[in-house]
Design a protein around this motif. Structure first.
Motif, short mmCIF file in Angstrom:
data_model
loop_
_atom_site.label_atom_id
_atom_site.label_comp_id
_atom_site.label_asym_id
_atom_site.label_seq_id
_atom_site.Cartn_x
_atom_site.Cartn_y
_atom_site.Cartn_z
N THR A 7 0.73 -1.34 -0.06
CA THR A 7 0.04 -0.10 -0.15
C THR A 7 0.85 1.37 -0.05
N GLY A 8 1.84 1.43 0.83
CA GLY A 8 2.81 2.47 0.67
C GLY A 8 2.31 3.84 1.58
N PHE A 9 1.18 3.88 1.93
CA PHE A 9 0.56 4.95 2.73
C PHE A 9 -0.74 4.82 3.14
N CYS A 10 -0.94 4.93 4.46
CA CYS A 10 -2.49 4.91 4.81
C CYS A 10 -2.87 3.67 4.46
N GLY A 11 -2.32 2.71 4.76
CA GLY A 11 -2.52 1.11 4.12
C GLY A 11 -3.62 0.62 4.56
N TYR A 12 -4.41 0.80 5.89
CA TYR A 12 -5.45 0.35 6.43
C TYR A 12 -6.75 0.96 5.83
N ILE B 95 -6.84 2.44 2.57
CA ILE B 95 -6.81 2.03 1.19
C ILE B 95 -6.77 0.66 1.04
N GLY B 96 -6.48 -0.13 1.90
CA GLY B 96 -6.21 -1.70 1.85
C GLY B 96 -7.08 -2.47 0.91
#
Length: 361
Positions: A331-336, A338-339
């Protein structure tokens, strides 16, 4: 040997979402994890679904993710603790007003709803907010879910549909199978045969990808979250500033995230991470500066976990060139947040459809 059509390696929010979506489509899916599901970054975050601060290139995927979160909760009967409350991105300094302008510009380009609020309008929307907030943007699409149960609930729904899950399966190597597809070898000697493999190991994904010729640069982060005791409901929206996130759950606890990090060193001990007391105090002060009444609440606990940020803060999704049929989604950033969107894009990639490719966006 365990045989399957799809093997998902890593049971974080991306892996659990991918396993569920594939199983829902009628695929035979097995998902494994080196410990427990959502035991790292996917369970160690404040659960925010704040869209306003997301990079413009990944914003469409965040919108997709928000739609999937809503589908999980309200159509598929999965109790993720998801609530689309709407959210504010607040600024306290004149020099940060440009951030609100940039948010407004990228939302307008995509036709997404956004409302600019001046100081008086912010106070009208949130009477209990401090006087230091000079302006904010409001997005009705923002919200939150409960990271302590969301990923596991999605996985359990996938299992109901026929997905198989095995914990404490540390996959060390992947090799081409003489029969069909690939063989994945676990540390304990278990072997998995799959036609297609999806690697969703978060910050640990390079442990497999590097040996397969795919290098993804990940900056090690140590997210920290603080939870207060339950209180009567008084925070109606998610609240974000350049250094903090805060929301009140339906159960009454206030979750404080962002700001300062905890401690850890993935290379020395991938299981050991800890809370920074100084960082915790900074985060709590930030929350009190925005919502002064928070200071009346007792802190119940605080914890930290590993997360990996890509340089562009964008997801990396694709097929391993030297191993056709092996895919990855990092994901690379704010993964939860955008998961689920990253999972859906990875499935598009596996199906040969157009997908989010960071090299082309």
């Amino acid at each position: 040997m365990k045989k399957t059509e799809y093997l998902v390696i890593g049971a974080g929010i991306v892996g659990c979402s991918a396993a569920y979506l594939l199983t829902k489509q009628g695929c035979k899916v097995t998902i494994v994890d080196k410990s427990y599901p959502c035991n790292e970054a996917s369970g160690v975050n404040a659960g925010g679904m704040e869209l306003l601060q997301q990079p413009p290139k990944s914003l469409p995927m965040h919108v997709l993710a928000a739609q999937l979160w809503d589908m999980f909760q309200n159509e598929d009967g999965i109790d993720c603790g998801y609530h689309r409350t709407g959210g504010l991105y607040c600024v306290l300094r004149e020099e940060d007003l440009k951030m609100l302008d940039e948010q407004e510009e990228r939302f307008n380009k995509l036709g997404l709803p956004i409302e600019r609020l001046n100081k008086e309008q912010v106070k009208e929307k949130i009477p209990y907010i401090c006087d230091n907030v000079i302006a904010a943007n409001f997005s009705p699409m923002s919200g939150y879910s409960n990271p302590l149960k969301a990923g596991v609930a999605i996985l359990m729904k996938a299992k109901e549909l026929g997905c198989e899950f095995y914990d404490h399966q540390f996959i060390k190597e992947i090799h081409i199978s003489k029969e069909n597809g690939y063989l994945a070898y676990a540390e304990d000697g278990q072997v998995y045969q799959a036609k297609k493999i999806l690697i969703t190991g978060g910050i640990r994904s390079p442990w497999l990808l590097d040996q397969m010729g795919v290098h993804i640069e990940l900056e090690e982060k140590h997210n920290m979250i603080t939870v207060t005791e339950k209180a009567p409901h008084f925070i109606d929206y998610t609240i974000t500033t350049p250094t903090m996130t805060m929301k009140q759950t339906a159960e009454g606890s206030v979750l404080i995230g962002g700001g300062r990090e905890g401690y850890g060193d993935l290379n020395k001990d991938d299981k050991k991470k800890d809370v920074s007391i100084n960082g915790l105090c900074f985060n709590v002060r930030e929350a009190q500066n925005i919502i002064p009444s928070v200071k009346k609440l007792n802190i119940l606990r605080s914890w930290s976990g590993f997360e990996g940020f890509t340089p562009e803060r964008l997801p990396y999704i694709g097929e391993v060139e030297k191993y056709p049929g092996v895919y990855y989604a990092v994901t690379g950033f704010c993964g939860y947040c955008i998961g689920p969107g990253a999972a859906a894009e990875a499935i598009k990639c596996m199906n040969g459809e157009e997908y989010f490719n960071v090299k082309e966006v």
